[in-house]
Write a protein that holds these residues in place. Structure first.
Motif, PDB file in Angstrom:
ATOM      1  N   ALA A 263       0.829  -1.209   0.000  1.00 20.37           N
ATOM      2  CA  ALA A 263       0.000   0.000   0.000  1.00 20.37           C
ATOM      3  C   ALA A 263       0.859   1.253   0.000  1.00 20.37           C
ATOM      4  N   GLY A 264       0.398   2.254  -0.745  1.00 23.41           N
ATOM      5  CA  GLY A 264       1.002   3.578  -0.707  1.00 23.41           C
ATOM      6  C   GLY A 264       0.250   4.474   0.259  1.00 23.41           C
ATOM      7  N   HIS A 265       0.591   5.749   0.254  1.00 24.81           N
ATOM      8  CA  HIS A 265      -0.047   6.703   1.161  1.00 24.81           C
ATOM      9  C   HIS A 265      -1.533   6.864   0.852  1.00 24.81           C
ATOM     10  N   VAL A 266      -1.849   7.254  -0.371  1.00 21.94           N
ATOM     11  CA  VAL A 266      -3.234   7.564  -0.746  1.00 21.94           C
ATOM     12  C   VAL A 266      -4.076   6.296  -0.872  1.00 21.94           C
ATOM     13  N   ASP A 267      -3.449   5.153  -1.085  1.00 20.64           N
ATOM     14  CA  ASP A 267      -4.204   3.893  -1.150  1.00 20.64           C
ATOM     15  C   ASP A 267      -5.090   3.718   0.079  1.00 20.64           C
ATOM     16  N   LEU A 268      -4.595   4.161   1.234  1.00 19.77           N
ATOM     17  CA  LEU A 268      -5.337   3.958   2.479  1.00 19.77           C
ATOM     18  C   LEU A 268      -6.409   5.023   2.699  1.00 19.77           C
TER      19      LEU A 268
END
Length: 298
Positions: A263-268
């Motif tokens: 997961a990246g930052h904005v994925d969450l």
């Protein structure tokens, strides 16, 4: 100023009992419709009473100038939401938590340090907005660069006081070009497309107020939140991962750090297949208690 929020109450909630509840804060520069409502909905589906809110100076929240930065008032917004929840007859006053997404992760920490009514808190893709502005990601901003930013803001204050036009800074770019960074593209894919666009937000704070983050130290005295529990959630590939790891390092016990694989930052913000809602549910059940439903206790 009035705080605007969305209250989510499970359909089968036992309103004759008192139930755990939580406040949900949106990413920095966003509004409650961006990510916060999703988290509030998902946690309400697990039986919790949830309240997402617009931070001051944005969305449906009062306050001028619009898009101004004021971390102290942001913390007050969180406590104001706790005020409201504690007046609801079906909410357990001693079982209220908070979830902060991105910048709100640092704001709920700031609030919890001085508001012991917040009994458990979780951050997701947290940005320490103070460190991010003072030092940049991975300490890429020098002291001289910081002083230049302060000088620009001071000059702009003079111009605006004399009647000049308001200037804005940072935030998500309105357009991409061949100079756009990977982080620019990550935020653009959420805020500037149908995925996460909201007409109520620009994400751009005012230039003169954004420097207030230079004086914002949410991790100072973070250990005093203990023994109230803290959960830090970050994406494995998130450019902001350093803030969750630093908050976890400094926090007192009990604390937990969860790294979401792939997961990246904005994925969450909105990728429900990646957001660990099961972990959030068990964390708040363990620390606030189980909600009551018309079918009996869950």
């Amino acid at each position: 100023m009035n705080v605007s929020g969305n209250l989510f109450v499970p359909k089968n909630l036992d309103r004759n009992a008192t139930n755990p509840a939580m406040v949900v804060g949106h990413p920095m520069g966003a509004v409650k419709e961006q990510s916060a409502n999703l988290y509030a909905t998902k946690m309400a589906e697990q039986g919790f009473v949830t309240l997402s809110l617009d931070l001051s100076f944005r969305g449906e929240r009062e306050g001028k100038p619009r898009n101004a930065v004021s971390p102290d008032i942001y913390a007050e917004d969180v406590s104001a939401a706790v005020d409201y929840l504690r007046t609801q007859t079906y909410v357990d006053k001693e079982a209220i938590g908070a979830i902060g997404i991105c910048g709100s992760g640092s704001f709920v920490i700031s609030a919890a340090k001085i508001d012991p009514r917040i009994k458990a808190l979780a951050t997701v893709s947290m940005y320490d907005m103070g460190a991010a502005n003072r030092n940049g990601l991975r300490h890429s901003v020098t002291v001289e660069q910081r002083k230049d930013i302060l000088a620009q803001a001071a000059q702009q204050r003079d111009m605006e006081f004399a009647g000049g036009q308001t200037e804005y800074t940072s935030g998500t770019p309105e357009e991409l070009n061949d100079q756009s960074t990977a982080i620019d593209r990550e935020f653009y894919d959420f805020y500037r497309t149908s995925r996460g666009h909201s007409p109520a937000t620009t994400t751009h704070p005012t230039l003169t107020s954004n420097v207030k983050f230079m004086n914002f130290y949410p991790f100072a005295d973070i250990e005093t939140i203990s023994p109230r529990p803290m959960l830090f959630i970050a994406g494995e590939q998130a450019h902001s991962r350093e803030f969750s790891e630093e908050g976890y390092r400094l926090a007192g016990e009990p604390k937990e750090l969860v790294i979401v694989p792939g997961a990246g930052h904005v994925d969450l913000y909105d990728r429900v297949n990646l957001i660990p809602f099961d972990k959030l549910t068990t964390f708040f059940q363990d620390n606030l208690g189980n909600p009551h439903t018309d079918e009996g206790e869950r």
